[in-house]
Motif scaffolding. Structure first.
Motif, short mmCIF file in Angstrom:
data_model
loop_
_atom_site.label_atom_id
_atom_site.label_comp_id
_atom_site.label_asym_id
_atom_site.label_seq_id
_atom_site.Cartn_x
_atom_site.Cartn_y
_atom_site.Cartn_z
N PRO A 94 9.50 1.14 -5.23
CA PRO A 94 9.30 2.55 -4.59
C PRO A 94 8.15 3.28 -4.87
CG PRO A 94 11.19 3.00 -6.04
CD PRO A 94 10.74 1.47 -6.01
N THR A 95 7.29 3.87 -4.16
CA THR A 95 5.97 4.27 -4.55
C THR A 95 5.93 5.65 -4.31
OG1 THR A 95 3.58 4.08 -4.34
CG2 THR A 95 4.63 3.63 -2.43
N LYS A 96 5.13 6.44 -4.96
CA LYS A 96 4.82 7.85 -4.99
C LYS A 96 3.50 8.15 -4.24
CE LYS A 96 6.95 8.84 -9.39
NZ LYS A 96 6.36 9.05 -10.98
N LEU A 97 2.94 7.06 -3.86
CA LEU A 97 1.47 7.12 -3.07
C LEU A 97 1.86 7.69 -1.81
CD1 LEU A 97 0.13 3.61 -4.12
CD2 LEU A 97 -0.52 5.93 -5.22
N LYS A 98 0.80 8.56 -1.37
CA LYS A 98 1.14 9.27 -0.08
C LYS A 98 0.60 8.69 1.31
CE LYS A 98 1.44 13.72 -2.56
NZ LYS A 98 1.54 13.21 -3.68
N THR A 99 -0.57 8.16 1.04
CA THR A 99 -1.51 7.59 2.38
C THR A 99 -1.18 6.05 2.49
OG1 THR A 99 -3.54 7.31 1.36
CG2 THR A 99 -3.09 9.51 2.11
N ASP A 100 -1.09 5.62 3.67
CA ASP A 100 -1.17 4.30 4.01
C ASP A 100 -2.15 3.28 3.03
OD1 ASP A 100 1.09 4.61 5.48
OD2 ASP A 100 -0.10 4.58 7.24
N TRP A 101 -3.45 3.92 2.86
CA TRP A 101 -4.52 3.38 2.22
C TRP A 101 -4.06 3.19 1.21
CZ3 TRP A 101 -7.86 4.63 -1.87
CH2 TRP A 101 -8.83 3.68 -1.70
N GLU A 102 -3.48 4.16 0.29
CA GLU A 102 -3.16 3.91 -1.07
C GLU A 102 -2.21 2.97 -1.20
OE1 GLU A 102 -3.82 8.41 -2.63
OE2 GLU A 102 -1.78 7.95 -1.93
N VAL A 103 -1.05 2.99 -0.42
CA VAL A 103 -0.03 1.95 -0.57
C VAL A 103 -0.58 0.55 -0.32
CG1 VAL A 103 2.23 1.28 0.68
CG2 VAL A 103 1.98 3.61 0.22
N THR A 104 -1.43 0.26 0.58
CA THR A 104 -2.15 -1.04 1.18
C THR A 104 -3.02 -1.38 -0.21
OG1 THR A 104 -2.25 -0.29 3.40
CG2 THR A 104 -3.51 -2.27 2.71
N LEU A 105 -3.69 -0.60 -1.04
CA LEU A 105 -4.44 -0.79 -1.93
C LEU A 105 -3.49 -1.48 -3.03
CD1 LEU A 105 -7.00 -1.15 -3.60
CD2 LEU A 105 -6.80 1.21 -4.21
N LEU A 106 -2.42 -0.63 -3.34
CA LEU A 106 -1.47 -1.10 -4.28
C LEU A 106 -0.84 -2.49 -3.93
CD1 LEU A 106 0.46 -0.66 -7.02
CD2 LEU A 106 1.89 0.35 -5.19
N ALA A 107 -0.22 -2.66 -2.81
CA ALA A 107 -0.06 -4.32 -2.27
C ALA A 107 -1.04 -4.96 -2.49
CB ALA A 107 0.79 -4.01 -0.91
N ASN A 108 -2.33 -4.92 -2.19
CA ASN A 108 -3.24 -5.89 -2.42
C ASN A 108 -3.55 -6.30 -3.88
OD1 ASN A 108 -3.96 -6.31 0.17
ND2 ASN A 108 -5.21 -4.78 0.58
N LEU A 109 -3.46 -5.16 -4.75
CA LEU A 109 -3.80 -5.60 -6.20
C LEU A 109 -2.56 -6.11 -6.71
CD1 LEU A 109 -5.02 -1.93 -7.39
CD2 LEU A 109 -6.26 -4.00 -7.00
N ILE A 110 -1.28 -6.01 -6.19
CA ILE A 110 -0.21 -6.78 -6.60
C ILE A 110 -0.33 -7.99 -6.28
CG2 ILE A 110 2.22 -7.06 -6.41
CD1 ILE A 110 2.48 -3.90 -6.34
N SER A 111 -1.01 -8.31 -5.06
CA SER A 111 -0.85 -9.64 -4.44
C SER A 111 -2.17 -10.73 -4.81
CB SER A 111 -1.10 -9.83 -2.80
OG SER A 111 0.29 -9.28 -2.23
#
Length: 158
Positions: A94-111
């Motif tokens: 679960p993430t505390k990030l607010k915008t879709d851009w932030e969540v996408t960046l997190l997912a890309n860094l993880i991948s």
């Protein structure tokens, strides 16, 4: 932030005009003078100092580079070991990030780090399902993502 960068560039150009020297060194000196001026004026002009975000972005890049090197080392260690002692798993982060851009960046860094892959997002887009090649402790893995990538992304965007 864009206004502050433009103002800083303007201060650097004025510095070059006052010094009557149009070299890159004088521009950098003027830019540094502009940074110092904006830093001290931030209290009076009621704005957040923009260089803080640039510094946070630099820290995020350094963090990602470090995690990339360490995960490469871990995957090589797994591949070269004579016995395959891994515990693959899927974790829901679960993430505390607010915008879709932030969540996408997190997912890309993880991948982009070897050994992990962002597989799926929850319906609300605030939980990322991640497959990892070796997850001995799921709670520790979730905490590590929160303390590293998520925290660094929040520093850049907030």
């Amino acid at each position: 932030m864009a206004f502050q960068i433009l103002l800083n560039m303007l201060i650097a150009v004025i510095w070059m005009l006052l010094k009557n020297n149009f070299s890159p060194v004088e521009f950098m000196l003027g830019y540094i003078v502009g940074l110092v001026l904006l830093f001290f004026l931030r209290r009076f002009l009621k704005f957040d100092f923009y260089f803080r975000r640039i510094y946070a972005l630099f820290k995020l890049i350094i963090l990602f580079s470090y995690k990339l090197i360490m995960s490469n080392y871990d995957v090589i260690k797994i591949i070269l070991s004579p016995k395959l002692n891994i515990e693959p798993g899927i974790i829901a982060v679960p993430t505390k990030l607010k915008t879709d851009w932030e969540v996408t960046l997190l997912a890309n860094l993880i991948s982009l780090t070897p050994g992990t892959l962002s597989m799926y997002f929850s319906e609300d887009g605030r939980t990322i399902f991640i497959h990892s090649i070796h997850v001995p402790d799921k709670e520790a893995a979730i905490k590590e993502i929160h303390d590293s990538f998520e925290k660094a992304i929040m520093e850049v965007t907030n």
